[in-house]
Design a protein around this motif. Sequence first.
Motif, PDB file in Angstrom:
ATOM      1  N   THR A 108      32.213  14.173   3.547  1.00 53.39           N
ATOM      2  CA  THR A 108      33.061  13.713   2.173  1.00 53.39           C
ATOM      3  C   THR A 108      33.606  12.205   2.518  1.00 53.39           C
ATOM      4  OG1 THR A 108      34.234  16.009   2.231  1.00 53.39           O
ATOM      5  CG2 THR A 108      35.400  14.299   1.352  1.00 53.39           C
ATOM      6  N   ARG A 109      33.971  11.748   3.910  1.00 52.11           N
ATOM      7  CA  ARG A 109      34.254  10.133   3.645  1.00 52.11           C
ATOM      8  C   ARG A 109      32.877   9.371   3.473  1.00 52.11           C
ATOM      9  NH1 ARG A 109      36.834  12.609   8.326  1.00 52.11           N
ATOM     10  NH2 ARG A 109      35.110  11.703   9.768  1.00 52.11           N
ATOM     11  N   ALA A 110      31.814   9.837   3.772  1.00 55.45           N
ATOM     12  CA  ALA A 110      30.607   9.252   3.427  1.00 55.45           C
ATOM     13  C   ALA A 110      30.346   9.104   2.136  1.00 55.45           C
ATOM     14  CB  ALA A 110      29.181   9.707   4.292  1.00 55.45           C
ATOM     15  N   ARG A 111      30.690  10.127   1.403  1.00 58.98           N
ATOM     16  CA  ARG A 111      30.553  10.167  -0.070  1.00 58.98           C
ATOM     17  C   ARG A 111      31.213   9.201  -0.832  1.00 58.98           C
ATOM     18  NH1 ARG A 111      30.196  15.680  -3.138  1.00 58.98           N
ATOM     19  NH2 ARG A 111      29.730  14.358  -5.015  1.00 58.98           N
ATOM     20  N   GLN A 112      32.690   9.290  -0.134  1.00 61.07           N
ATOM     21  CA  GLN A 112      33.471   8.369  -0.954  1.00 61.07           C
ATOM     22  C   GLN A 112      33.375   7.024  -0.489  1.00 61.07           C
ATOM     23  OE1 GLN A 112      37.127  10.184   1.315  1.00 61.07           O
ATOM     24  NE2 GLN A 112      37.354  11.725  -0.653  1.00 61.07           N
ATOM     25  N   ARG A 113      32.685   6.675   0.710  1.00 60.64           N
ATOM     26  CA  ARG A 113      32.544   5.336   1.184  1.00 60.64           C
ATOM     27  C   ARG A 113      31.186   4.649   0.060  1.00 60.64           C
ATOM     28  NH1 ARG A 113      32.237   6.298   6.231  1.00 60.64           N
ATOM     29  NH2 ARG A 113      30.047   6.717   6.056  1.00 60.64           N
ATOM     30  N   LEU A 114      30.364   5.491  -0.099  1.00 61.11           N
ATOM     31  CA  LEU A 114      29.431   5.093  -1.003  1.00 61.11           C
ATOM     32  C   LEU A 114      29.670   5.077  -2.499  1.00 61.11           C
ATOM     33  CD1 LEU A 114      26.389   4.767  -0.976  1.00 61.11           C
ATOM     34  CD2 LEU A 114      25.996   7.171  -1.624  1.00 61.11           C
TER      35      LEU A 114
ATOM     36  N   PRO B 220      28.315  27.299  -5.238  1.00 60.55           N
ATOM     37  CA  PRO B 220      27.378  26.306  -4.899  1.00 60.55           C
ATOM     38  C   PRO B 220      27.748  26.249  -3.260  1.00 60.55           C
ATOM     39  CG  PRO B 220      29.474  25.366  -5.717  1.00 60.55           C
ATOM     40  CD  PRO B 220      29.608  26.945  -6.117  1.00 60.55           C
ATOM     41  N   PRO B 221      26.410  25.845  -2.561  1.00 57.63           N
ATOM     42  CA  PRO B 221      26.339  25.894  -1.241  1.00 57.63           C
ATOM     43  C   PRO B 221      27.479  24.566  -0.666  1.00 57.63           C
ATOM     44  CG  PRO B 221      24.485  24.854  -2.209  1.00 57.63           C
ATOM     45  CD  PRO B 221      25.209  25.281  -3.391  1.00 57.63           C
ATOM     46  N   GLY B 222      27.733  24.900   0.558  1.00 60.01           N
ATOM     47  CA  GLY B 222      28.583  23.897   1.054  1.00 60.01           C
ATOM     48  C   GLY B 222      27.851  22.573   1.495  1.00 60.01           C
ATOM     49  N   TYR B 223      28.413  21.833   2.075  1.00 61.01           N
ATOM     50  CA  TYR B 223      27.894  20.405   2.421  1.00 61.01           C
ATOM     51  C   TYR B 223      27.030  20.766   3.535  1.00 61.01           C
ATOM     52  CZ  TYR B 223      30.798  17.323  -0.313  1.00 61.01           C
ATOM     53  OH  TYR B 223      31.389  16.697  -1.027  1.00 61.01           O
ATOM     54  N   ARG B 224      27.529  21.371   4.683  1.00 55.80           N
ATOM     55  CA  ARG B 224      26.615  21.538   5.951  1.00 55.80           C
ATOM     56  C   ARG B 224      25.560  22.356   5.373  1.00 55.80           C
ATOM     57  NH1 ARG B 224      28.493  20.447  11.037  1.00 55.80           N
ATOM     58  NH2 ARG B 224      27.858  22.389  11.763  1.00 55.80           N
ATOM     59  N   VAL B 225      25.535  23.413   4.618  1.00 52.45           N
ATOM     60  CA  VAL B 225      24.361  24.324   4.285  1.00 52.45           C
ATOM     61  C   VAL B 225      23.255  23.331   3.648  1.00 52.45           C
ATOM     62  CG1 VAL B 225      23.581  25.977   2.786  1.00 52.45           C
ATOM     63  CG2 VAL B 225      25.766  26.367   4.026  1.00 52.45           C
ATOM     64  N   VAL B 226      23.700  22.637   3.048  1.00 53.24           N
ATOM     65  CA  VAL B 226      22.682  21.648   2.306  1.00 53.24           C
ATOM     66  C   VAL B 226      22.074  20.704   3.219  1.00 53.24           C
ATOM     67  CG1 VAL B 226      22.288  19.612   0.438  1.00 53.24           C
ATOM     68  CG2 VAL B 226      23.646  21.602  -0.117  1.00 53.24           C
TER      69      VAL B 226
ATOM     70  N   SER C   2      33.930  16.888   6.710  1.00 51.71           N
ATOM     71  CA  SER C   2      34.806  15.848   6.353  1.00 51.71           C
ATOM     72  C   SER C   2      34.177  14.650   6.536  1.00 51.71           C
ATOM     73  CB  SER C   2      36.144  15.985   7.386  1.00 51.71           C
ATOM     74  OG  SER C   2      35.868  15.976   8.616  1.00 51.71           O
ATOM     75  N   ALA C   3      33.136  14.408   7.603  1.00 50.06           N
ATOM     76  CA  ALA C   3      32.264  13.168   7.854  1.00 50.06           C
ATOM     77  C   ALA C   3      31.513  12.924   6.448  1.00 50.06           C
ATOM     78  CB  ALA C   3      31.687  13.130   9.037  1.00 50.06           C
TER      79      ALA C   3
ATOM     80  N   PRO D 248      23.830   6.886   7.429  1.00 49.26           N
ATOM     81  CA  PRO D 248      23.335   5.730   6.712  1.00 49.26           C
ATOM     82  C   PRO D 248      23.578   5.825   5.289  1.00 49.26           C
ATOM     83  CG  PRO D 248      21.892   6.240   8.187  1.00 49.26           C
ATOM     84  CD  PRO D 248      22.789   7.328   8.438  1.00 49.26           C
ATOM     85  N   ALA D 249      23.949   4.920   4.594  1.00 52.80           N
ATOM     86  CA  ALA D 249      24.235   5.125   3.057  1.00 52.80           C
ATOM     87  C   ALA D 249      22.802   5.525   2.324  1.00 52.80           C
ATOM     88  CB  ALA D 249      24.374   3.580   2.407  1.00 52.80           C
ATOM     89  N   ARG D 250      21.694   5.268   2.811  1.00 55.03           N
ATOM     90  CA  ARG D 250      20.491   6.074   2.445  1.00 55.03           C
ATOM     91  C   ARG D 250      20.424   7.412   2.529  1.00 55.03           C
ATOM     92  NH1 ARG D 250      14.924   4.819   5.215  1.00 55.03           N
ATOM     93  NH2 ARG D 250      15.111   2.839   4.516  1.00 55.03           N
ATOM     94  N   ALA D 251      20.666   7.836   3.601  1.00 57.17           N
ATOM     95  CA  ALA D 251      20.907   9.279   3.771  1.00 57.17           C
ATOM     96  C   ALA D 251      21.732  10.232   3.088  1.00 57.17           C
ATOM     97  CB  ALA D 251      21.205   9.574   5.317  1.00 57.17           C
ATOM     98  N   VAL D 252      23.110   9.196   2.740  1.00 58.42           N
ATOM     99  CA  VAL D 252      24.095   9.846   1.679  1.00 58.42           C
ATOM    100  C   VAL D 252      23.642   9.922   0.418  1.00 58.42           C
ATOM    101  CG1 VAL D 252      26.330   9.669   0.755  1.00 58.42           C
ATOM    102  CG2 VAL D 252      25.946   9.028   3.275  1.00 58.42           C
TER     103      VAL D 252
END
Length: 169
Positions: free
Chosen positions: A95-101, A63-69, A92-93, A41-45
């Motif tokens: 990344t898409r969530a960040r782009q969508r936000l 910098p740490p990767g997305y999944r590490v964070v 990739s999910a 959800p947007a709040r989580a992103v």
Amino acid sequence: MEPQFGDRIRLGVLTGEITPEVVDEVLELTGRAERRRRLLPARAVVYFVLALCLFSSSDSTGPPGYRVVLRTLTEKLRHLPGGLVQRLPTSSALTRARQRLGDKPFQALFERRCGAQATPTTPGAFAFGLRLVAWDGTALDVPDTPRTLPRSDSPAATARTRAETRRSD
């Protein structure tokens, strides 16, 4: 409705300063609140992106990767009964969530939170009648332009200053 994965992401002190209610208001204001339930959800992103900023200069060589964070954010949740966090979203999910936000919620959040937060009665906010200020050490690369050169220590600015000084002598 049963709470889902994204509803339970918390970042301790950060959510004390930037509450889920504030994030939800900013998402509504910018038209980024989701119309359907998503794994992210947007709040989580929003909290995920803020965590990326917090962990961007961790003790590693890069910098740490997305999944590490995300793993760091959800570490305590994986041990809760109910198995809400059994599988992390892919990079990739995320990344898409960040782009969508997009960036509008962060601009609105910054505008809402920028400026002095402490009041004269906040313990430790003032010393000797002066407000204490701290900078985070962020450095920005800025191009040499006529507008930025007078304020810069770049070689171009230094050479220009020397040339102007010689001309005025």
